[in-house]
Write a protein that holds these residues in place. Structure first.
Motif, short mmCIF file in Angstrom:
data_model
loop_
_atom_site.label_atom_id
_atom_site.label_comp_id
_atom_site.label_asym_id
_atom_site.label_seq_id
_atom_site.Cartn_x
_atom_site.Cartn_y
_atom_site.Cartn_z
N LEU A 5 2.74 -13.59 -11.12
CA LEU A 5 3.49 -14.32 -10.11
C LEU A 5 4.91 -14.52 -10.63
O LEU A 5 5.11 -14.74 -11.82
CB LEU A 5 2.86 -15.68 -9.84
N GLY A 6 5.88 -14.49 -9.76
CA GLY A 6 7.26 -14.69 -10.18
C GLY A 6 7.90 -15.85 -9.44
O GLY A 6 7.63 -16.07 -8.27
N TYR A 7 8.73 -16.59 -10.15
CA TYR A 7 9.53 -17.66 -9.56
C TYR A 7 10.88 -17.57 -10.23
O TYR A 7 11.01 -17.85 -11.42
CB TYR A 7 8.88 -19.02 -9.83
N ILE A 8 11.88 -17.12 -9.50
CA ILE A 8 13.18 -16.84 -10.08
C ILE A 8 14.26 -17.58 -9.32
O ILE A 8 14.30 -17.55 -8.08
CB ILE A 8 13.47 -15.32 -10.03
N ALA A 9 15.13 -18.25 -10.06
CA ALA A 9 16.30 -18.87 -9.45
C ALA A 9 17.50 -17.99 -9.75
O ALA A 9 17.71 -17.59 -10.89
CB ALA A 9 16.52 -20.26 -10.04
N HIS A 37 6.48 -24.50 -2.18
CA HIS A 37 7.46 -23.64 -2.85
C HIS A 37 8.16 -24.35 -4.00
O HIS A 37 9.04 -23.78 -4.63
CB HIS A 37 8.49 -23.12 -1.85
N ASP A 38 7.77 -25.60 -4.27
CA ASP A 38 8.38 -26.37 -5.35
C ASP A 38 7.97 -25.80 -6.71
O ASP A 38 6.83 -25.37 -6.90
CB ASP A 38 7.95 -27.84 -5.24
N TYR A 39 8.91 -25.80 -7.66
CA TYR A 39 8.63 -25.24 -8.99
C TYR A 39 7.50 -25.97 -9.69
O TYR A 39 6.68 -25.35 -10.36
CB TYR A 39 9.89 -25.25 -9.85
N PHE A 42 4.30 -24.58 -8.41
CA PHE A 42 4.11 -23.24 -8.98
C PHE A 42 3.63 -23.33 -10.42
O PHE A 42 2.70 -22.63 -10.82
CB PHE A 42 5.43 -22.47 -8.91
N LEU A 43 4.24 -24.19 -11.20
CA LEU A 43 3.92 -24.32 -12.63
C LEU A 43 2.47 -24.72 -12.86
O LEU A 43 1.85 -24.27 -13.82
CB LEU A 43 4.86 -25.35 -13.26
N ARG A 45 -0.01 -23.68 -11.28
CA ARG A 45 -0.87 -22.54 -10.96
C ARG A 45 -0.89 -21.48 -12.06
O ARG A 45 -1.69 -20.55 -11.99
CB ARG A 45 -0.38 -21.86 -9.69
#
Length: 85
Positions: A5-9, A37-39, A42-43, A45
């Protein structure tokens, strides 16, 4: 099999920091409720965080608590890292 999974700012020009190494544009959105969609959501998970050395150095140098104490952190680097955290 593991899922990736990716979460990129990133800003519209594709960078996360300004030319002055500032993240002020990103921090001004702290406190905004982003729901699923909050970081922080996500973290919760994920089990492993992969980051570059520049990101690690920036986060490790911040006075705030280490955000990844529940995850394994892999830092992509060509230089040794001292274990300060």
């Amino acid at each position: 099999m593991a899922r990736i999974l990716g979460y990129i700012a990133a800003s519209l020009d594709g960078f996360i920091a300004t030319s002055e190494d500032s993240l002020d544009w990103l921090f001004k959105y702290e406190g905004i409720e982003l729901g699923p969609h909050d970081y922080s959501v996500f973290l919760k998970r994920i089990r492993t965080v992969v980051m570059g050395r520049g990101t690690y150095d920036f986060i490790a140098g911040e006075p705030s608590p280490w955000a990844y104490s529940d995850q394994r952190v892999l830092v992509v680097s060509s230089r040794p890292i001292s274990r300060s955290r």
